[in-house]
Design an enzyme around this catalytic site. Structure first.
Site, PDB file in Angstrom:
ATOM      1  N   GLU A  98      11.411  59.317  -7.999  1.00  0.00           N
ATOM      2  CA  GLU A  98      12.483  60.405  -8.917  1.00  0.00           C
ATOM      3  C   GLU A  98      12.244  60.168 -10.139  1.00  0.00           C
ATOM      4  O   GLU A  98      13.213  59.156 -10.589  1.00  0.00           O
ATOM      5  CB  GLU A  98      13.839  60.245  -8.248  1.00  0.00           C
ATOM      6  CG  GLU A  98      13.729  60.623  -6.617  1.00  0.00           C
ATOM      7  CD  GLU A  98      15.358  60.941  -6.363  1.00  0.00           C
ATOM      8  OE1 GLU A  98      15.223  62.200  -5.737  1.00  0.00           O
ATOM      9  OE2 GLU A  98      16.076  60.322  -6.527  1.00  0.00           O
ATOM     10  N   GLU A 110      21.344  57.457 -10.169  1.00  0.00           N
ATOM     11  CA  GLU A 110      22.684  57.642 -10.514  1.00  0.00           C
ATOM     12  C   GLU A 110      23.391  56.173  -9.960  1.00  0.00           C
ATOM     13  O   GLU A 110      24.398  55.970 -11.001  1.00  0.00           O
ATOM     14  CB  GLU A 110      23.192  58.750  -9.700  1.00  0.00           C
ATOM     15  CG  GLU A 110      22.829  60.114 -10.529  1.00  0.00           C
ATOM     16  CD  GLU A 110      22.708  61.425  -9.473  1.00  0.00           C
ATOM     17  OE1 GLU A 110      23.202  61.297  -8.306  1.00  0.00           O
ATOM     18  OE2 GLU A 110      21.943  62.278  -9.774  1.00  0.00           O
ATOM     19  N   GLY A 166      18.118  67.047  -4.011  1.00  0.00           N
ATOM     20  CA  GLY A 166      19.533  66.958  -4.385  1.00  0.00           C
ATOM     21  C   GLY A 166      20.161  68.480  -4.211  1.00  0.00           C
ATOM     22  O   GLY A 166      20.487  69.115  -3.172  1.00  0.00           O
ATOM     23  N   ASN A 219      20.246  64.814  -0.243  1.00  0.00           N
ATOM     24  CA  ASN A 219      21.081  64.174  -0.994  1.00  0.00           C
ATOM     25  C   ASN A 219      22.202  64.975  -1.364  1.00  0.00           C
ATOM     26  O   ASN A 219      22.021  65.636  -2.409  1.00  0.00           O
ATOM     27  CB  ASN A 219      20.383  62.996  -2.085  1.00  0.00           C
ATOM     28  CG  ASN A 219      21.390  62.400  -2.736  1.00  0.00           C
ATOM     29  OD1 ASN A 219      22.761  62.096  -2.244  1.00  0.00           O
ATOM     30  ND2 ASN A 219      20.791  62.148  -4.002  1.00  0.00           N
ATOM     31  N   TRP A 220      23.162  65.083  -0.724  1.00  0.00           N
ATOM     32  CA  TRP A 220      24.299  65.720  -0.749  1.00  0.00           C
ATOM     33  C   TRP A 220      25.185  65.174  -2.148  1.00  0.00           C
ATOM     34  O   TRP A 220      25.773  66.077  -2.774  1.00  0.00           O
ATOM     35  CB  TRP A 220      25.274  65.836   0.249  1.00  0.00           C
ATOM     36  CG  TRP A 220      24.841  66.733   1.581  1.00  0.00           C
ATOM     37  CD1 TRP A 220      23.560  67.407   1.387  1.00  0.00           C
ATOM     38  CD2 TRP A 220      25.294  66.944   2.575  1.00  0.00           C
ATOM     39  NE1 TRP A 220      23.516  68.104   2.710  1.00  0.00           N
ATOM     40  CE2 TRP A 220      24.862  67.718   3.197  1.00  0.00           C
ATOM     41  CE3 TRP A 220      26.901  66.885   2.749  1.00  0.00           C
ATOM     42  CZ2 TRP A 220      25.186  68.394   4.660  1.00  0.00           C
ATOM     43  CZ3 TRP A 220      27.253  67.253   4.142  1.00  0.00           C
ATOM     44  CH2 TRP A 220      26.193  68.197   5.019  1.00  0.00           C
ATOM     45  N   LYS A 221      24.907  64.043  -2.581  1.00  0.00           N
ATOM     46  CA  LYS A 221      25.502  63.479  -3.480  1.00  0.00           C
ATOM     47  C   LYS A 221      27.159  63.507  -3.310  1.00  0.00           C
ATOM     48  O   LYS A 221      27.504  63.495  -2.264  1.00  0.00           O
ATOM     49  CB  LYS A 221      25.152  64.054  -4.838  1.00  0.00           C
ATOM     50  CG  LYS A 221      23.734  63.985  -5.023  1.00  0.00           C
ATOM     51  CD  LYS A 221      23.323  64.306  -6.496  1.00  0.00           C
ATOM     52  CE  LYS A 221      21.998  64.261  -6.556  1.00  0.00           C
ATOM     53  NZ  LYS A 221      21.424  64.388  -8.067  1.00  0.00           N
ATOM     54  N   GLY A 226      18.266  67.024 -11.278  1.00  0.00           N
ATOM     55  CA  GLY A 226      19.091  68.033 -11.608  1.00  0.00           C
ATOM     56  C   GLY A 226      18.911  68.622 -13.037  1.00  0.00           C
ATOM     57  O   GLY A 226      20.058  69.048 -13.391  1.00  0.00           O
ATOM     58  N   HIS A 246      19.215  55.036  -5.782  1.00  0.00           N
ATOM     59  CA  HIS A 246      19.260  56.154  -6.698  1.00  0.00           C
ATOM     60  C   HIS A 246      19.484  56.035  -8.126  1.00  0.00           C
ATOM     61  O   HIS A 246      20.316  55.194  -8.351  1.00  0.00           O
ATOM     62  CB  HIS A 246      20.143  57.325  -6.038  1.00  0.00           C
ATOM     63  CG  HIS A 246      20.139  58.614  -6.499  1.00  0.00           C
ATOM     64  ND1 HIS A 246      20.723  59.011  -7.555  1.00  0.00           N
ATOM     65  CD2 HIS A 246      19.421  59.626  -5.910  1.00  0.00           C
ATOM     66  CE1 HIS A 246      20.005  60.305  -7.811  1.00  0.00           C
ATOM     67  NE2 HIS A 246      19.439  60.595  -6.854  1.00  0.00           N
ATOM     68  N   SER A 266      14.650  68.219  -8.818  1.00  0.00           N
ATOM     69  CA  SER A 266      14.544  69.534  -8.981  1.00  0.00           C
ATOM     70  C   SER A 266      13.537  70.254  -8.253  1.00  0.00           C
ATOM     71  O   SER A 266      12.769  71.166  -8.649  1.00  0.00           O
ATOM     72  CB  SER A 266      14.358  70.016 -10.538  1.00  0.00           C
ATOM     73  OG  SER A 266      15.508  69.474 -11.368  1.00  0.00           O
TER      74      SER A 266
HETATM   75  C1  PEP Z   1      18.226  63.596  -6.155  1.00  0.00           C
HETATM   76  O1  PEP Z   1      19.185  63.285  -7.029  1.00  0.00           O
HETATM   77  O2  PEP Z   1      17.900  63.004  -5.194  1.00  0.00           O
HETATM   78  C2  PEP Z   1      17.765  64.733  -6.699  1.00  0.00           C
HETATM   79  C3  PEP Z   1      16.300  64.948  -6.366  1.00  0.00           C
HETATM   80  O3  PEP Z   1      18.473  65.773  -7.300  1.00  0.00           O
HETATM   81  P1  PEP Z   1      17.739  67.224  -7.600  1.00  0.00           P
HETATM   82  O4  PEP Z   1      17.016  67.892  -6.472  1.00  0.00           O
HETATM   83  O5  PEP Z   1      19.228  68.024  -7.867  1.00  0.00           O
HETATM   84  O6  PEP Z   1      16.974  67.101  -8.992  1.00  0.00           O
END
Ligand code: PEP
Length: 252
Positions: A168, A98, A235, A9-11, A174, A96, A214
């Site tokens: 998640e 976010e 992410g 997930n590049w966001k 993050g 998601h 993470s």
């Molecule tokens: C995500 O936002 O889907 C995610 C898992 O982010 P990260 O790996 O950076 O925690």
């Protein structure tokens, strides 16, 4: 049998040129490999057509990070599921945390997005997960159940079977804080049990449930070794080909 999947997930990262360079690099890194999992990269809308056009579709699936809850029309700035599909993308991340937290996406809105994604042949990667206070209050199961029931459990078994789930925990996204392998297994098993209660054992056994939060090369193997963890939604560690490849290799 359910699939093992590593999805990035590049966001809101990477210009178009940077995104194309990353997709090319990943394509090259995987060119002589046979990953033991499906690999997906979910990119900003503007990257989709270019990235879908350049990766080897047999090895790398491409997805969006969102789509509209309306079919078409006067919704300035929105991108419909049909538009996403027209780029060659096959997947779309929906729900998601976010999007839920910053853009007010409710269970009802997500229900519409899921319907439109499915109607346009996209596979939703549907995210669920609790915030820290809910975890500390021991309410994580209740929270994920209501997210599932609120947006997905009205689907037919046939449609539900097309969904990929991503658990998640919001407190792990993050933050560098990862759920322990035990915490991940415990809640993934619970999620699978609720699917079994709603759709039966076969559908539950065939649903891929990814862990996100993470996840990196150093902890992926331990997380993915759990019987109910079928891969990861990644992410930060999906933004460099070598880091992402390290997570894909956790399945070797
Ligand atoms: C995500 O936002 O889907 C995610 C898992 O982010 P990260 O790996 O950076 O925690």
């Amino acid at each position: 049998m359910r699939k093992n999947i590593v999805a990035g997930n590049w966001k809101m990262n990477k210009t178009l040129q940077e995104g194309i360079a990353l997709a090319k690099e990943l394509n090259e890194v995987l060119a002589n490999e046979k990953p033991n999992c499906d690999v997906i990269i979910c990119t900003p809308f503007i990257h989709l057509a270019s990235v879908a056009g350049l990766v080897d579709a047999a090895k790398i699936g491409v997805g969006a990070e969102n789509c509209a809850d309306k079919e078409s029309g006067a919704y300035t700035g929105e991108v419909s599921a049909a538009m996403v599909a027209s780029t060659g993308a096959k997947y779309v991340i929906l729900g998601h945390s976010e999007r839920r937290a910053y853009y007010g996406e409710t269970a009802e809105i997500l229900k519409e997005k899921v319907k439109l994604a499915l109607a346009n042949g996209l596979t939703p990667i549907f995210c669920i997960g609790e915030v820290l206070e809910e975890r500390e209050a021991g309410k994580q199961n209740e929270v994920v159940y209501s997210q599932l029931a609120g947006s997905l459990y009205d689907l037919s078994a046939e449609d539900f079977s097309k969904i990929i789930l991503a658990y998640e925990p919001v407190w792990a996204i993050g933050t560098g804080k990862t759920a322990t392998a035990e915490q991940a297994q415990e809640i993934h098993a619970y999620i699978r049990k609720t699917i079994e209660d709603r759709y039966g054992k076969e559908v539950a056994e065939n649903t891929s449930i990814l862990y996100g939060g993470s996840c990196k090369a150093s902890n992926a193997k331990e997380l993915f070794a759990n019987p109910d963890v079928d891969g990861g939604l990644i992410g930060g560690a999906s933004l460099k080909a070598a880091d992402f490849k390290g997570i894909i290799d956790a399945f070797n």
